[in-house]
Write a protein that holds these residues in place. Structure first.
Motif: not given
Ligand code: SF4
Ligand code: SF4
Lengths: 500, 246
Positions: A47-52
């Motif tokens: 899951l990438v940090d800026n997933w949103q």
């Protein structure tokens, strides 16, 4: 059946609409793909940090690329017509398994970020911020949809939850939360050529073993050629067919049909897989990549025709997408459908009188037929709409004396998914699979009781595997599921062709 | 010129503008978004003609809905069918002289309003009573039905109970349409009726009422089943992939 931690649903004596059981299937969803599996498909490992941000951006990208997504997210009127149509909803009673509620998981975010109403009045129109909870719900509930399209049959606007699930999974992959089962398998296809990871030497061994078995049983030399350049027909079949019963009996059936037709055919070790899991994860790119392997095999082996073995979603990709993704197939013989389904192939030969059957060989079987969801609602056979319902049944009737259909609202385009399609055929989803099989098992029970049906034939590797596992939960035997072409193979009268 | 006249005349222009521009934008958006893969729900027609028939069967008879659920179908049919009759009857307020067929359907249109209300009430009751539908409903889903009930209810009040000055009202409408404003009758029923309609027009392009254009653009219903015969490569797919190939 030792370690089951859930209860098999009761078979309902008459149709009842289930009562909702809030959160009955809430959970973490299936196993998450490991970083290397993700990387092999071009997705971030975790899951990438800026997933949103990434998720919203991907959603916007897909909205611009797929009219279906845009129209489906806008058009639902919440009429409720689809709410009781999903086998997972019926089996689990979790309200989020109602097709419209499943769509709403994505729709609420769409409304919040992409529509005026949702930006201004989120509460009023059921719009929601994309929070971690929502993401988790996506992962969990979009992996409780087998993309069977049953809901789309009944929706007044044809809203297809399958399409929405695919989009959701693609977004999940893009933010780094892919599903292990699908992504690992796609990786194997890229690396080795098939879902099972069966390399060329093992495949050759297997095919030779099958040839020996047929020889032992019938005394006739039936060939299963591999990588034969210049053969007329390339057979692309799910790799399960090389591996285990009841699949392999289907493969034997195809081989006998080819033999009897005097056809020159071959399997390719490079494209030794009909299944295309790229569709399950909604990835045009991966789906195309896998399709191109078939094109390459056809060119390299200089074949004139492509025939697909018994596999449901593979046939959807083959029938509906192959030409678009990997065409044009102008180098193939244009007199035949490109690609052709093995049932079409066999049916044509039957019509031409080229196959003779001893139906009594199948007299110990009283048959019914399971319409696989992807064949029924996402593809066709033959040249009339609905040929996908007629042709397999005609083949069965040509090869055995006892055939009975299940109730009419459970067959043809109203067929129920086996419960294991769409990339859910994995042991970590066993509870879902057993519960989702409920409506099909009920329909089967009905014909068992009314017509003494003993076996159910299918034309999909996933259906066959799923039934193998779930039949015992409902009091049936594993071996009551068979391949359609096993019926063909068992009844076909073979000639010895060695001297010509 | 009274306040209500100016208010309703201006609102009429505004609502019409929003409705038309909003719908045009949405239809343009649907039309220009590619459908890169053939995904009709099978069995699907093999010809364009067949697709037209399929869409008509959906739009006129709600075929899929009929297969799904007879109650929703019945109430939906009552509402939509009656709504068409009522709308056609209302043409009498926008045309001078009134077309003959509009004169002829006048009584049917008047009584159709009962069917329309019955349909709406049926849908609302189901939304409240049926657990599954209640679960998927947002406040806007109830409000939409209530708005339609207000429109229908106030209209029926004027038709059957408290008549308004129809002649003066028609003068107002024709005046608005020809940009030559005339006084509006100020009965409260009429103002409620008109206000609710204008609100509906404004909401239309931002709400689930988009199902009206949406159904014609639904790929699972409007595509021809011909993917073995024809390739359907979207422009973005060509850009992204095919240029790399070969
Ligand atoms: S596509 Fe099938 S599994 Fe998915 S929501 Fe619809 S009916 Fe259920
Ligand atoms: S049937 Fe279609 S419009 Fe009705 S609730 Fe389901 S998805 Fe929405």
């Amino acid at each position: 059946m030792a370690k089951v931690k859930f209860e098999t649903p009761d078979v309902r004596p008459y149709p009842v609409i289930p009562i909702l059981k809030q959160d009955s299937m809430k959970g973490d969803g299936p196993f998450v793909a490991k970083p290397p599996m993700q990387a092999a498909l071009g997705y971030p490992g975790e899951l990438v940090d800026n997933w949103q941000e990434v998720a919203i951006e991907k959603m916007g990208d897909l909205l611009g690329k797929y009219r279906s997504l845009r129209v489906y997210l806008d058009s639902c009127v919440k009429c409720g017509a689809c709410t009781d149509k999903c086998h997972y909803m019926q089996g689990t009673q979790d309200p989020k398994n109602m097709p419209v509620a499943r769509q709403d998981l994505l729709r609420q975010v769409y409304r919040r970020y992409f529509t005026v109403a949702g930006k201004l009045f989120p509460k009023l129109v059921g719009a929601k911020d994309l929070t971690k909870d929502v993401l988790d719900d996506w992962y969990n509930y979009y992996h409780q949809c087998s993309q069977c399209r049953r809901c789309s049959v009944y929706c007044p606007y044809g809203i297809d939850t399958a399409d929405i699930s695919m989009a959701a999974r693609e977004i999940l992959d893009t933010v780094g939360k892919g599903q292990k089962y699908c992504n690992e398998i796609i990786g194997k296809v890229f690396k080795i050529g098939n879902n099972l990871g069966l390399p060329e030497p093992a495949l050759r061994d297997t095919l030779e073993g099958i040839e020996e078995d047929i020889k032992d049983e019938t005394g006739i030399d039936v060939r299963l050629p591999l990588d034969v350049e210049g053969a007329d027909i390339l057979l692309v079949t799910p790799s399960a067919d090389f591996f285990a019963e009841p699949h392999v009996d289907g493969l034997i059936g195809y081989a006998k049909v080819f033999h009897q037709a005097g056809a020159s055919w071959t399997v390719s070790s490079y494209a030794s897989e009909a299944a295309n899991f790229g569709m399950f994860i909604g990835s045009y790119e991966n789906m195309r990549e896998i399709s191109l392997r078939i094109r390459k095999a056809a060119i390299d082996l200089k074949v004139k025709r492509i025939v697909f073995g018994e596999c449901g979603h593979a046939w959807r990709v083959a029938y509906s997408f192959l030409n678009t993704l990997a065409g044009p197939f102008d180098f193939l013989d244009q007199r035949y459908p490109i690609p052709q389904h093995i049932c079409e192939y066999t049916y044509d030969l039957i019509k031409q009188g080229k196959l003779q059957f001893d139906k009594s060989k199948n007299d110990d079987r009283r048959m019914t037929f399971h319409d696989s969801c992807n064949v029924a609602r996402a593809s066709r056979m033959g040249d009339i709409p609905g040929g996908q319902f007629v042709i397999p049944r005609e083949v069965i009737k040509a090869t055995c004396n006892h055939f009975y259909d299940m109730p009419s609202d459970t067959i043809h385009d109203q067929t129920y998914c086996c419960g294991g399609g769409g990339g859910l055929l994995t042991d970590d989803l066993m509870e879902l699979r057993v519960k989702g099989a409920l409506p099909r098992m009920e329909a089967l029970k009905h014909v068992v009781e009314t017509h003494g049906v003993t076996h159910i034939a299918a034309i999909c590797a996933i259906c066959k595997t799923q039934f193998l596992k779930t039949l015992p939960f409902y009091g049936f035997e594993m071996d009551q599921i068979i391949s359609l072409h096993q019926l063909v193979g068992d009844a076909l009268i073979l000639d010895d062709k060695t001297d010509n | 010129m009274g306040f209500w006249t100016e208010f309703y005349a201006l609102s009429f222009y505004l609502a019409t503008l929003i409705l038309l521009a909003g719908l045009a934008h949405k239809i343009y958006q649907y039309a220009k978004t590619p459908a890169p893969l053939k995904v009709p729900t099978m069995p699907a027609p093999l010809t364009q003609r067949g697709v037209v028939l399929r869409l008509l069967s959906e739009v006129i008879f709600f075929r899929s809905l009929f297969r799904a659920n007879k109650w929703i179908w019945l109430f939906g049919m009552l509402f939509h069918g009656a709504l068409w009759l009522v709308l056609m009857r209302h043409l009498r307020y926008f045309t001078e002289p009134v077309w003959t067929w509009v004169v002829l359907i006048q009584p049917i249109g008047q009584y159709a309003s009962f069917a329309m209300m019955l349909g709406l009430v049926g849908l609302l009751v189901r939304r409240i009573v049926v657990e599954r539908i209640r679960y998927i409903s947002s406040p806007s889903d109830y409000l939409m039905l209530i708005l339609l009930l207000v429109i229908g209810g106030s209209g029926m009040m004027m038709t059957f109970v408290a008549h308004t000055d129809i002649v003066q009202f028609k003068t107002f409408v024709l005046g608005v349409m020809s940009f030559d404003w005339q006084e509006i009758p100020t009965d409260s029923m009429l103002l409620i009726h008109l206000g609710a309609i204008l609100l509906l027009m404004i909401i239309f392009p931002f709400s689930k009422l988009l199902h009206a254009p949406g159904v014609f653009f639904s790929p699972s219903r409007n595509q021809v089943d011909n993917s073995r015969e024809k390739r359907h490569v979207a422009k973005w797919a060509i850009k992204q992939f095919e240029t790399k190939q070969n």
